[in-house]
Structure formats: structure tokens, C-alpha cells
Design an enzyme around this catalytic site. Structure first.
Site, PDB file in Angstrom:
ATOM      1  N   ASN A   1       7.886  -5.562  -0.675  1.00 21.41           N
ATOM      2  CA  ASN A   1       6.522  -5.053  -0.573  1.00 21.41           C
ATOM      3  C   ASN A   1       5.790  -5.679   0.598  1.00 21.41           C
ATOM      4  O   ASN A   1       5.809  -6.891   0.775  1.00 21.41           O
ATOM      5  CB  ASN A   1       5.746  -5.337  -1.865  1.00 21.41           C
ATOM      6  CG  ASN A   1       4.388  -4.664  -1.872  1.00 21.41           C
ATOM      7  OD1 ASN A   1       4.278  -3.468  -1.600  1.00 21.41           O
ATOM      8  ND2 ASN A   1       3.349  -5.417  -2.167  1.00 21.41           N
ATOM      9  N   GLU A   2       5.154  -4.861   1.397  1.00 18.12           N
ATOM     10  CA  GLU A   2       4.349  -5.219   2.566  1.00 18.12           C
ATOM     11  C   GLU A   2       4.844  -6.479   3.288  1.00 18.12           C
ATOM     12  O   GLU A   2       4.141  -7.487   3.376  1.00 18.12           O
ATOM     13  CB  GLU A   2       2.868  -5.335   2.196  1.00 18.12           C
ATOM     14  CG  GLU A   2       2.512  -6.236   1.047  1.00 18.12           C
ATOM     15  CD  GLU A   2       1.036  -6.153   0.665  1.00 18.12           C
ATOM     16  OE1 GLU A   2       0.496  -5.039   0.599  1.00 18.12           O
ATOM     17  OE2 GLU A   2       0.441  -7.224   0.426  1.00 18.12           O
TER      18      GLU A   2
ATOM     19  N   GLU B   1      -0.423   1.518  -3.041  1.00 21.97           N
ATOM     20  CA  GLU B   1      -1.598   0.734  -3.434  1.00 21.97           C
ATOM     21  C   GLU B   1      -2.818   1.278  -2.717  1.00 21.97           C
ATOM     22  O   GLU B   1      -2.794   1.491  -1.499  1.00 21.97           O
ATOM     23  CB  GLU B   1      -1.437  -0.753  -3.087  1.00 21.97           C
ATOM     24  CG  GLU B   1      -0.413  -1.499  -3.906  1.00 21.97           C
ATOM     25  CD  GLU B   1      -0.372  -2.985  -3.564  1.00 21.97           C
ATOM     26  OE1 GLU B   1      -1.445  -3.553  -3.254  1.00 21.97           O
ATOM     27  OE2 GLU B   1       0.717  -3.563  -3.592  1.00 21.97           O
TER      28      GLU B   1
END
Length: 509
Positions: free
Chosen positions: A187-188, A397
């Protein structure tokens, strides 16, 4: 058309008026488009020391008092309350749930034996979701890398991680892939490496002077962020290749990666700021997407960073290129960019990974809440469409920050969700290949940047209640109405306010 030319045209079109749809319903979205919400393991599970789980780098960081004095030791206790939470998801009509797996819960030493209790928990959670018709979207690492591997060889700064991550991914694909079709590897990673290896404000807190000197006792801010990202890309490609070779034909799933995406806007209308804005896109987004789509880092990065930027071999380039089935986009707000190219002449490298730009937040310093500016998300989706060939995108998100308190009437969150979902609909009508939208977050979780000081949840969690009771907010009711096919308009917020009694029950019918 060059990237800069496209960016200028896109900025101009946004400036003259891109606005989100005001009235829409679930039925306005294409068949197969999915709406969900999300969380991550350390932020929601709790049970940090139970059933064989070992510490992650976030446990170490939080236990040392560096996470605003808070920890995820208990968090929302979803480890024990997952059935209740899945029922809440079903009650509001949630179509998908994005969560991450705690590597140190599933494989306590980072490699080797599987923890039976950890395996059982994730099987139970996935089964519960599937039995309620909720699509699981799984992230393999969301900041919480096993402390055991960090101690052994430095985690992502070592190439050894590629083999261990691939083995971990193999366990997940094998054990859960018959029910999970959507996998994100990391994630990111752009924010993870900047925070963890450049400025050092998040674990593993590796950095060097003059950056983060008060936080770190080890690391090299000039080289390690690039090394860590390089290994993340190689590990992602290795896991994706394994999935395609060993599992995809039978499981019919997809492997992607999550990227944090600001929409960058030049601070002024000068050519210098416009060029700096393009540099920002290449350093923050192209850093990940260029290798995955084109097989190499952006030319601008290679010119500015030089030998500190690892190089892909021909073999590695072929493996990384085309290794994503979809892109996960994380977006909350927009930011201004000011040229700072004179800093490139300095002996040490500039902040923000040599991009030689200054990022100036668009956030109102007098407000805790994020501005409702869906044109930025629309611009980001258009940028990815034009520059990277319009790959499938899941907005993993997007959510409104508010102060954590007992107020359930979170009208700013309703307005935020209404604006951004409308913006996504407009982007779809303009040809974006977006496949889903996930609001952050399902519950008020432990937030990685400020512990329990802020909230993004559809449900309030009473931390003073021994049972950590969940209470639906106005946003949960609004999202539920939308998910169940009712048309939503801005004035609909007033209508919801007239029916507060619906918010007094733990379950929304």
C-alpha cells in the site's frame, strides 16, 4: 503530446470548470462497479500479542511512544469482533471490504512456519465476508512489516526481502485465493518510503541529517528511499509473476499495487511552476507507475538522482513492466507546487526526493477537515488515463478527516463523500477505467499519523466502552441509502438530519 503539455491542458480544463455530479444514484454507475470501505491490520485488528502474532515495525514504533502516545494493541479489536463488523457492513449494504493481512500474524518470523491461529483468523474473516456477499480486497503489506526481518537484514533496504515477500505472497495466494480475487502487494509505497526512509516520521525510522535528524539513529536519506522502492517494485513483480504462473488460471484473480496520489497544482501561472508540477508527478507517481507500465524510471528522475537511483537490468525491466492488473489509488486532497530548482545546485539533495519542488498544502490551517475538491481526484484519474494507457483503477482510500468525538452527525463527511463519488461518476463518463470506490474508513481506527486524534470512520468506536461498541454516523446512513439505490443530492443531507433516530441503533436496517 508531452506529459507537460497534457498536464497544462488538463489544468486548464479543470480551471474553467469541472464539477462533480449533484444528483445521482447507485444505478448511474456501470455494471460491475463496486463500492466498499476499508481498514488495515494494525489499525483495526488489535490482539497485538495474542495467538502467536509477533511485532511489526509499527508495534515497535508505537510501543516506544512515538505514535502520539497511542498504540494498536487493542485498536478496534476486529480480531475478536469481525463477525459483528461484517454484519454492520452487510446492514448498510457494503459491496466490498478492503483489509490488509498482518504478515507477522500469519508468518511470525517473517519466513518459515505458518501460524495456525493467524491462518484461521483470516480464513474466518474472508468466509464471513463471502457469506454476506461482500467482496474481499486484500493488501499484503500496509506499513506493518515484520520486525523480525527488519532486525535481521534491514527489511526493504535489503534485496533479501524480494524472496521473503514472494514466499509470503505465495502462502496468501494458496490459502485464500479461492475466495479472494483482488490482491494489492504494497500500500502506497511512495509515502511509506518517504516517511520511513527519507524524513523518518514513520517506522522503520531510517533517515540521516539534515532530514529527520531528531527521529533517526540510522539510515541514509539520500539513497535508502530509492533502494527501498526498488526492492518493493521487484518484490511486487516477483509476487505478480508467481500469481500469474501458479494461480491465476484457476483462481481468476488480479494483482495490483496501491499508490498515494495528490493532485498537484502550480502555485503560480509561471512556466517554472508548471515544469515543477510535472516533476512532482514524475517523482511521486511516475516513480512507481513508469516502471510498471514502461519498464523504467522517469527520465527526469534518472537525470536528477543519478547514480543514487538503482537501475533495472534488462531482465528486471521485462519482469516489472506489465506486472499490474490494476492500480489502487489513494487520494484525500490536493496540493500546490512551487519551483525550487535552485536547490539542485546544492551539495545535499533537496527534500521531496530531489524533485526540487516545494509542496504547499491546500488545507485551510484554521480547519481540521479536508476541503471538498473532487476536481483533484478527477484530474488524477484523467492523468493516469492519458499518461499510462487508462489501466483499471480502484480508488482504495478517500475520506474526510474529522476530530474524534461523540458527534454522530458528521455532515462534513457526507458532503465530502457526495462530492467525490459524484466526481468519480463524472470521470467515468469521461472515459476513466475506474472499477470501484472505497471510502476510508469503515470504523474509526488507529490512524497512522495521529493515533486516536482524528477519525475517518462511518462508525464511531467508543474506546471507553469495554466492549468497544460501534455507533453508526450520519455518513453510514447516507452511504447505506446510496448503496441501496436511492438518489442522493446535496439537499438530501437535510432530509437525513430530520431522522436522527435511525442513528441511535447499532444496526442500520
Amino acid at each position: 503530446m508531452s506529459r507537460l503539455s497534457f498536464l497544462l491542458i488538463c489544468l486548464l480544463s479543470l480551471a474553467v470548470g469541472v464539477s462533480s455530479s449533484h444528483k445521482f444514484s447507485r444505478d448511474d454507475f456501470p455494471p460491475g462497479f463496486v463500492f466498499g470501505s476499508g481498514s488495515s491490520a494494525y489499525q483495526v485488528e488489535g490482539a497485538a500479542n495474542e495467538d502467536g502474532r509477533t511485532p511489526s515495525i509499527w508495534d515497535t514504533f508505537a510501543q516506544a511512544g512515538k505514535a502520539h502516545g497511542a498504540t494498536g494493541d487493542v485498536a478496534c479489536d476486529e480480531y475478536h469482533k469481525y463477525k459483528e463488523d461484517v454484519q454492520l457492513m452487510a446492514d448498510i449494504g457494503l459491496e466490498a471490504y478492503r483489509f490488509s493481512i498482518s504478515w507477522s500474524r500469519l508468518i511470525p518470523n517473517g519466513r518459515g512456519p505458518i501460524n495456525p491461529k493467524g491462518l484461521q483468523y483470516y480464513n474466518n474473516l474472508i468466509n464471513e465476508l463471502v457469506s454476506h456477499g461482500i467482496q474481499p480486497h486484500v493488501t499484503l503489506q500496509n506499513y506493518d512489516f515484520p520486525q523480525a526481518l527488519e532486525d535481521e537484514y534491514g527489511g526493504w533496504v535489503s534485496r533479501k526481502i524480494v524472496k521473503d515477500f514472494t514466499a509470503y505472497a505465495d502462502v496468501c495466494f494458496r490459502e485464500f485465493g479461492d475466495r479472494v480475487s483482488y490482491w494489492s502487494t504494497v500500500n502506497e509505497p511512495n509515502v511509506f518510503v518517504l516517511g520511513g526512509y527519507d524524513s523518518g516520521f514513520v517506522p522503520p525510522q531510517r533517515c540521516s541529517p539534515p532530514f529527520g535528524v531528531s527521529y533517526c539513529s540510522r539510515g541514509n536519506s539520500s539513497t535508502e528511499p530509492y533502494i527501498a522502492m526498488h526492492h518493493i517494485l521487484l518484490a511486487h513483480a516477483s509476487a505478480a509473476r508467481l500469481y500469474k504462473r501458479k494461480y491465476q488460471e484457476k483462481q481468476h484473480g488480479f494483482v495490483g499495487i496501491g499508490i498515494y496520489g495528490w493532485w498537484f497544482v502550480p502555485l503560480t501561472d509561471t512556466k517554472e511552476d508548471a515544469i515543477a508540477t510535472q516533476r512532482a508527478f514524475e517523482f511521486f507517481i511516475g516513480w512507481i507507475l513508469d516502471p510498471l507500465v514502461f519498464g523504467d524510471y522517469p527520465k527526469t528522475m534518472k537525470e536528477i538522482v543519478g547514480s543514487r537511483l538503482p537501475a533495472f537490468t534488462n531482465h528486471e525491466s521485462k519482469q516489472v513492466k506489465g506486472s499490474v492488473d490494476f492500480i489502487g489509488v489513494i487520494h484525500y486532497f490536493n496540493t500546490y507546487v512551487k519551483d525550487n530548482s535552485n536547490s539542485l545546485k546544492m551539495e545535499y539533495r533537496d527534500y521531496n526526493m530531489d524533485a526540487a519542488v516545494e509542496l504547499i498544502s491546500m488545507l485551510d490551517s484554521s480547519s481540521f477537515e479536508l476541503p471538498v475538491a473532487p476536481w483533484g481526484l478527477q484530474g488524477l484519474l484523467e492523468y493516469v488515463k492519458q499518461v499510462y494507457g487508462n489501466p483499471p483503477i480502484y480508488i482504495y482510500e478517500n475520506g474526510q478527516r474529522m476530530q474524534r468525538n461523540l458527534t454522530l452527525d458528521d455532515i462534513p463527511r457526507v458532503k465530502y463523500m457526495h462530492g467525490y463519488i459524484g466526481g468519480v461518476l463524472d470521470a467515468l463518463r469521461n472515459g476513466s477505467n475506474t472499477k470501484g470506490y472505497f471510502t476510508w474508513a469503515f470504523l474509526d481506527v488507529f490512524e497512522l499519523l495521529d493515533g486516536y486524534g482524528s477519525s475517518y470512520g462511518l462508525f464511531y468506536v467508543d474506546l471507553d466502552d469495554p466492549d468497544l461498541k460501534r455507533y453508526p454516523k450520519l455518513s453510514a446512513k447516507w452511504y447505506s441509502q446510496f448503496l441501496k439505490g436511492k438518489s442522493v443530492i446535496s439537499d438530501g443531507i437535510i432530509e437525513l438530519e430530520k431522522s436522527p433516530s435511525a442513528l441511535s441503533h447499532a444496526h442500520i436496517q
